[in-house]
Enzyme design. Structure first.
Site, PDB file in Angstrom:
ATOM      1  N   ASP A 343       0.861  -1.186   0.000  1.00 53.07           N
ATOM      2  CA  ASP A 343       0.000   0.000   0.000  1.00 53.07           C
ATOM      3  C   ASP A 343       0.898   1.237   0.000  1.00 53.07           C
ATOM      4  O   ASP A 343       2.124   1.107  -0.037  1.00 53.07           O
ATOM      5  CB  ASP A 343      -0.897   0.005   1.242  1.00 53.07           C
ATOM      6  CG  ASP A 343      -0.105   0.147   2.543  1.00 53.07           C
ATOM      7  OD1 ASP A 343       1.143   0.186   2.497  1.00 53.07           O
ATOM      8  OD2 ASP A 343      -0.724   0.234   3.610  1.00 53.07           O
ATOM      9  N   ASP A 345       1.412   4.683   2.352  1.00 49.66           N
ATOM     10  CA  ASP A 345       1.005   5.300   3.617  1.00 49.66           C
ATOM     11  C   ASP A 345       1.407   6.773   3.643  1.00 49.66           C
ATOM     12  O   ASP A 345       2.521   7.114   3.232  1.00 49.66           O
ATOM     13  CB  ASP A 345       1.700   4.587   4.791  1.00 49.66           C
ATOM     14  CG  ASP A 345       1.532   3.078   4.732  1.00 49.66           C
ATOM     15  OD1 ASP A 345       0.434   2.604   5.062  1.00 49.66           O
ATOM     16  OD2 ASP A 345       2.491   2.375   4.347  1.00 49.66           O
ATOM     17  N   ASP A 434      -3.308   4.480   2.735  1.00 46.00           N
ATOM     18  CA  ASP A 434      -3.676   4.830   4.114  1.00 46.00           C
ATOM     19  C   ASP A 434      -3.298   6.287   4.374  1.00 46.00           C
ATOM     20  O   ASP A 434      -2.166   6.687   4.084  1.00 46.00           O
ATOM     21  CB  ASP A 434      -2.905   3.959   5.123  1.00 46.00           C
ATOM     22  CG  ASP A 434      -3.390   2.513   5.128  1.00 46.00           C
ATOM     23  OD1 ASP A 434      -4.472   2.249   4.573  1.00 46.00           O
ATOM     24  OD2 ASP A 434      -2.680   1.658   5.694  1.00 46.00           O
TER      25      ASP A 434
HETATM   26  N1  DCT Z   1       1.876   1.085  11.745  1.00 44.00           N
HETATM   27  C1  DCT Z   1       1.630   1.579  12.998  1.00 44.00           C
HETATM   28  N2  DCT Z   1       0.538   1.208  13.654  1.00 44.00           N
HETATM   29  C2  DCT Z   1      -0.313   0.359  13.082  1.00 44.00           C
HETATM   30  C3  DCT Z   1      -0.093  -0.142  11.792  1.00 44.00           C
HETATM   31  C4  DCT Z   1       1.026   0.248  11.134  1.00 44.00           C
HETATM   32  O1  DCT Z   1       2.398   2.359  13.522  1.00 44.00           O
HETATM   33  N3  DCT Z   1      -1.345  -0.029  13.749  1.00 44.00           N
HETATM   34  C5  DCT Z   1       3.074   1.466  11.070  1.00 44.00           C
HETATM   35  C6  DCT Z   1       4.079   0.366  10.928  1.00 44.00           C
HETATM   36  C7  DCT Z   1       4.489   0.376   9.508  1.00 44.00           C
HETATM   37  C8  DCT Z   1       3.693   1.490   8.860  1.00 44.00           C
HETATM   38  O2  DCT Z   1       2.751   1.901   9.791  1.00 44.00           O
HETATM   39  C9  DCT Z   1       3.081   1.080   7.583  1.00 44.00           C
HETATM   40  O3  DCT Z   1       2.411  -0.158   7.711  1.00 44.00           O
HETATM   41  P1  DCT Z   1       2.337  -1.143   6.491  1.00 44.00           P
HETATM   42  O4  DCT Z   1       1.880  -0.424   5.296  1.00 44.00           O
HETATM   43  O5  DCT Z   1       1.549  -2.316   6.931  1.00 44.00           O
HETATM   44  O6  DCT Z   1       3.831  -1.624   6.361  1.00 44.00           O
HETATM   45  P2  DCT Z   1       4.966  -1.188   5.355  1.00 44.00           P
HETATM   46  O7  DCT Z   1       6.215  -1.239   6.126  1.00 44.00           O
HETATM   47  O8  DCT Z   1       4.624   0.070   4.666  1.00 44.00           O
HETATM   48  O9  DCT Z   1       4.975  -2.398   4.352  1.00 44.00           O
HETATM   49  P3  DCT Z   1       4.352  -2.509   2.889  1.00 44.00           P
HETATM   50  O10 DCT Z   1       5.482  -2.198   1.988  1.00 44.00           O
HETATM   51  O11 DCT Z   1       3.912  -3.929   2.762  1.00 44.00           O
HETATM   52  O12 DCT Z   1       3.229  -1.550   2.768  1.00 44.00           O
HETATM   53 MG    MG Z   2       2.832   0.367   3.604  1.00 47.89          MG
END
Ligand code: DCT
Ligand code: MG
Length: 509
Positions: A343, A345, A434
């Site tokens: 995704d 973020d 997100d």
């Molecule tokens: N995060 C957080 N609290 C949460 C969920 C996520 O602080 N409840 C943080 C941890 C990593 C970041 O947000 C982004 O989450 P992901 O998109 O799930 O992970 P990513 O490292 O961006 O991995 P991906 O490349 O798969 O998106």
């Molecule tokens: Mg991510």
């Protein structure tokens, strides 16, 4: 299969094997016991390094695979003394005992001579000292160095995307995931920690001796490492990859909105394919799962950096239409330098806004995209921030900021100027996005949290166990002094915790 059965029951039976030498090469007699060499790969490259190591060993030199306490000389090519020092610092190795830095020319001359030649000024790499104001830079001899212990905490290690131990970490991640599917958190964490520590190593493990002194490698982990070193693969990992339950869970959880509970249910009902699930009329799906199935192909194909950048433009345009002063930062894996993600973020924050303006931003942005027909799915989660003042004790808890989980329609023409070839007909791709809105004074904590990865969880663990502080995505609380510690930047948070700063691209633990 029962998780207990999956665990190796004890150390593997050993086959006769050379300990300490490279598994790829036969053992050589060491002629020069006083010298223990380590050849630096940086700027030299793996192939040349392997070649030189092999040759030096054949000539009777003792060459270590990794930098350990026993190393007396570091041999480097095209590196200055300062560059080597910098590299050592990045590896978390600090100065303390006697260690010489030598240019590769010394090793080559020594190998030609069949014995170590005298180390003269032209071989010795020097380190520049502070020469502020001086036209005549002063030099000092190589300072003493020693290997510093690798920390059990990821937040005290630098973990870039340059993983030299894929062979092991991929295996551990499969096992960790399988244990997660079987709700065996302890074993899952064991393998995740092991993967995390190996990702931070600057060298590839090629013999069991290389694992000495590395934390987080429990017996069951070492058994897998040993098996991979000896056989090139792990039978346990192979069994998991062929396991029907693992395969089904992997498939089911690849659908947006499907977690362990739903996967368990579908598996028990006898489902094994997504097409059977999709077409079953007795099953009820959540709104999230419906979207997950509808855009499945797009969502499982990873988001590229180019797509993430295109989404970033969309997000900034929309946010700045309502709050021109807002800061929009791409967080998550892309901020850590990853080229793909599941995704995209974003953290949004704005100085000098009222609470009401802040609260209104995400709904306005969503509304704008809806009117432009770019919104494929939206779940807006309101802020519960005021209700919880103290940082959470749960390291995995979600934060209290207002946020939205979206699926956006990204038109191909916005990516790479639409140059790359696409399937005919469909002109867009569904992308998971997100957005998190955070009050300005909490932005450093939110940024640190949303940059991830597991690194962040270890940072919280470190704060709790080593500093008697509580860290979460909102704040840092000092339990001894009973005060919240303010921070304007991530650097300040690290400083409060007494840690060296770790850049986002070094947080890929
Ligand atoms: N995060 C957080 N609290 C949460 C969920 C996520 O602080 N409840 C943080 C941890 C990593 C970041 O947000 C982004 O989450 P992901 O998109 O799930 O992970 P990513 O490292 O961006 O991995 P991906 O490349 O798969 O998106
Ligand atoms: Mg991510």
């Amino acid at each position: 299969m029962d998780p207990q059965q999956m665990a190796p029951s004890g150390p593997r039976k050993k086959r006769p094997r050379q300990v300490g030498a490279s598994v790829a090469s036969p053992p050589h007699d060491i002629k020069f016991q006083d010298l223990v060499l380590f050849i630096l790969e940086k700027k030299m490259g793996t192939t040349r390094r392997t070649f030189l190591m092999e040759l030096a060993r054949r000539k009777g030199f003792r060459v270590e695979n990794e930098l350990s306490d026993s190393v007396t000389h570091i041999v480097a090519e095209n590196n200055s003394g300062s560059e080597i020092l910098e590299w050592l610092q990045v590896q978390n190795i600090k100065a303390s005992s006697q260690l010489e830095l030598l240019d590769v020319s010394w090793l080559i001359e020594s190998m030609e001579a069949g014995k170590p030649v005298e180390m003269t000024g032209k071989h010795q790499l020097v380190v520049k000292t502070d020469c502020s104001g001086s036209h005549n830079p002063s030099f000092q001899k190589t300072p003493p160095l020693a290997v510093k212990k690798i920390s059990q905490y990821a937040c005290q290690r630098r973990t870039t995307l340059n993983n030299c131990n894929h062979m092991f970490t991929d295996a551990f991640e499969v096992l960790a995931e399988n244990y997660e599917f079987r709700e065996n958190e302890i074993f899952s964490v064991t393998f995740l920690r092991a993967a995390s520590v190996l990702k931070s190593l600057p060298f590839t493990i090629i013999s069991m001796k290389d694992t000495e002194g590395i934390p987080c490698l429990e017996n069951k982990v070492k058994c897998i490492i040993e098996e991979i070193i000896e056989d090139g693969e792990s039978s346990e990992v192979k069994a998991v990859l062929n396991d029907e339950r693992y395969q089904s869970f992997k498939l089911f959880t690849s659908v947006f909105g499907v977690g362990l509970k739903t996967s368990e249910k579908w598996f028990r009902m006898g489902f094994r394919t997504l097409s059977k699930i999709r077409s079953d009329e007795t099953l009820k799906f959540t709104r999230m799962q419906k979207a997950g199935f509808l855009y499945y192909e797009d969502l499982v194909s990873c988001v590229t950096r180019a797509e993430a950048e295109a989404v970033s433009v969309l997000v900034k345009e929309a946010v700045w239409a309502f709050l021109p002063d807002a800061f929009v930062t791409m967080t998550g894996g892309f901020r850590r330098g990853k080229q793909i993600g599941h995704d995209v973020d974003f953290l949004i924050t704005s100085p000098g806004t009222t609470e009401a303006e802040e609260e209104q931003l995400l709904p306005k942005v969503i509304n704008l995209w809806e009117r432009k027909e770019l919104l494929l799915y939206c779940d807006l989660v309101e802020s519960t921030f005021e209700k919880s003042k103290l940082p959470s004790r749960k390291v995995d808890a979600l934060d209290h900021f207002q946020k939205c989980f979206l699926i956006l329609k990204l038109h191909h023409q916005l990516v790479d100027s639409g140059l790359s070839s696409r399937e005919e007909g469909k002109t867009w791709k569904a992308i998971r996005v997100d957005l998190v809105m955070c009050p300005y004074e909490h932005r450093a904590f939110a940024l640190l949290g949303w940059t991830g990865s597991r690194f962040e969880r270890d940072l919280r663990r470190y704060a709790t166990h080593e500093r008697k502080m509580i860290l979460d995505n909102h704040a840092l609380y000092d339990k001894t002094k009973r005060i919240f510690l303010k921070a304007e930047s991530e650097e300040e948070i690290f400083a409060h915790l007494g840690l060296d700063y770790i850049e986002p691209w070094e947080r890929n633990a």
